[in-house]
Design an enzyme around this catalytic site. Structure first.
Site, PDB file in Angstrom:
ATOM      1  N   ARG A 162       0.743  -1.091  -0.046  1.00  0.00           N
ATOM      2  CA  ARG A 162      -0.083   0.001   0.073  1.00  0.00           C
ATOM      3  C   ARG A 162       0.942   1.399   0.154  1.00  0.00           C
ATOM      4  O   ARG A 162       0.528   2.339   0.664  1.00  0.00           O
ATOM      5  CB  ARG A 162      -0.872   0.107   1.212  1.00  0.00           C
ATOM      6  CG  ARG A 162      -2.127  -1.147   1.106  1.00  0.00           C
ATOM      7  CD  ARG A 162      -3.029  -0.846   0.110  1.00  0.00           C
ATOM      8  NE  ARG A 162      -3.977  -1.763   0.184  1.00  0.00           N
ATOM      9  CZ  ARG A 162      -4.345  -3.048  -0.118  1.00  0.00           C
ATOM     10  NH1 ARG A 162      -3.051  -3.784  -0.687  1.00  0.00           N
ATOM     11  NH2 ARG A 162      -5.453  -3.867   0.104  1.00  0.00           N
ATOM     12  N   SER A 237     -10.687  -0.732   2.845  1.00  0.00           N
ATOM     13  CA  SER A 237      -9.964  -0.599   4.207  1.00  0.00           C
ATOM     14  C   SER A 237      -9.750   0.685   4.577  1.00  0.00           C
ATOM     15  O   SER A 237      -9.103   1.573   3.810  1.00  0.00           O
ATOM     16  CB  SER A 237      -8.690  -1.485   3.996  1.00  0.00           C
ATOM     17  OG  SER A 237      -8.968  -2.915   3.576  1.00  0.00           O
ATOM     18  N   GLU A 333      -5.209   3.995   5.983  1.00  0.00           N
ATOM     19  CA  GLU A 333      -4.912   3.710   4.530  1.00  0.00           C
ATOM     20  C   GLU A 333      -5.666   4.735   3.563  1.00  0.00           C
ATOM     21  O   GLU A 333      -5.112   5.201   2.702  1.00  0.00           O
ATOM     22  CB  GLU A 333      -5.508   2.416   4.076  1.00  0.00           C
ATOM     23  CG  GLU A 333      -5.154   1.838   2.799  1.00  0.00           C
ATOM     24  CD  GLU A 333      -5.878   1.106   2.076  1.00  0.00           C
ATOM     25  OE1 GLU A 333      -6.910   1.517   1.662  1.00  0.00           O
ATOM     26  OE2 GLU A 333      -5.541  -0.432   1.907  1.00  0.00           O
TER      27      GLU A 333
END
Ligand code: EPU
Length: 337
Positions: A162, A237, A333
């Site tokens: 990520r 998420s 995130e």
């Protein structure tokens, strides 16, 4: 190209947060984008792609530039691969469906990820054992300082979990305008060993899966766990899965023997944030019109009309609680604005 005032961003973010952009423009070509950037040189801008990884916490005073660059073309071929150049404003999942239609393989495990192609490299989107970086060749991006188009190779992007250069040293300095992806046109490599993909294929009685079968399974699994942003506002998420030292894990494991963990290196393990959030009792918790999703604790949701600042407060409470109980920091995130 028209710069408008006081535009609601509700339909431009998958969380469905209703804040205003004081100034808003949607650009359809690179020339339009460069013209706006010239006009706005040295003033603050906010770049909006698919709006699937952002939590808007207040009205946006800076000019919001919505990237609406569309189009895809095959730029090269070999006997068994194609490289496709996709413009930044193409919807990611629509692009995956286009690949399946032509039997181009590689992205099927990444089906149904919200957002646009142009933002996919920023956080190196990933799911079910595949990450964007596995198929990424290069991207073009406008340097906001020089307004020149630059090319970033896979290596230049410095991809991680990520993570990429666009979240680190290049953050806020570029606008990605297109992405080149290399896909298989035959002899597809199927990735079925992550999570319950193989199990689902067995249940369906499929022993020689096609890329379409895999996409169908991934779509089924995602739909069973993750809320559809068209029905319930969310950004997938909300937190990243934290990476901790094995030493810390060993001591936590004594107290929490069921704590799942995935090895990432000799010294480190990744812990699912969803498990931590569920363990401290937040899964399915609802506060007025927002809360934590019932089926996946990693996802915060807006049931309609929630304020970004309320969701942010909830996120902070979750982070503090997890830190207090496990001494683990979980990072968001989603980008906060
Ligand atoms: N878990 C719980 N409770 C929950 C959720 C998860 O205990 O409420 C446990 C599960 O039992 C499992 C573990 O956590 O042992 C991992 O869960 P899962 O396989 O659902 O994956 P994840 O870590 O929650 C990551 C990505 C997802 C991606 C899936 C599948 C991150 C932050 N998230 O989720 O990405 O779809 O793996 O590959 O890495 C996204 O980025 O928006 C996203 C949805």
């Amino acid at each position: 190209m028209l710069i408008e005032n006081d535009i609601s961003l509700e339909s431009y973010n998958t969380f469905g947060i209703n804040v205003l952009a004081k100034r808003f423009v949607s650009v359809n070509t690179i020339d339009e984008l460069i013209a706006v950037l010239k006009l706005k040189k040295n003033s603050k801008i906010v770049v909006l792609g698919g709006g699937s990884n952002i939590l808007l916490t207040e009205d946006v005073k800076a000019l919001v530039i919505h990237i609406n660059l569309k189009g895809k073309e095959i730029v090269s071929k070999t006997a068994s691969t194609v490289t496709v150049k996709v413009k930044a404003g193409e919807n990611w999942h629509d692009f995956v469906l286009w690949c399946l239609q032509y039997d181009y393989g590689g992205l099927e495990n990444l089906s149904l990820i919200p957002g646009n192609v142009g933002t996919s490299p920023i956080q190196n989107i990933g799911a079910y054992g595949v990450e964007l970086k596995d198929h990424f060749v290069s991207c073009e991006a406008i340097n906001l300082e020089t307004l020149a188009l630059e090319t970033f190779s896979n290596k230049d992007c410095n991809f991680g979990y990520r993570n990429s250069i666009f979240k680190q040293e290049a953050k806020g300095k570029y606008i990605i305008t297109s992405v080149n992806l290399k896909l298989s046109s035959k002899n597809h490599i199927l990735r079925t060993n992550y999570g319950s993909i193989q199990e689902e294929l067995n249940l369906m009685g499929i022993d020689k899966p096609t890329i379409q079968n895999i996409a169908n399974v991934v779509i089924k699994i995602r739909e069973s766990k993750l809320p559809n942003p068209k029905e319930i506002g969310n950004s997938g998420s909300f937190f990243k899965n934290p990476i901790i030292s094995k030493t810390q894990f060993k001591s936590l494991e004594k107290k929490f023997p069921d704590m799942p963990n995935y090895e990432v290196s000799q010294e480190k393990v990744k812990i699912p944030a969803g498990w931590l959030i569920e363990k401290v009792g937040f899964k399915g918790k609802t506060f007025n019109n927002y809360g934590v999703h019932k089926k996946q604790a990693l996802v915060l949701v807006n049931y309609g009309g929630a304020k970004g600042e309320d969701i942010l407060k909830l996120a902070k409470l979750i982070q503090e609680t997890i830190y207090r109980i496990f001494a683990i920091s979980i990072e968001t995130e989603v980008n906060l604005l």
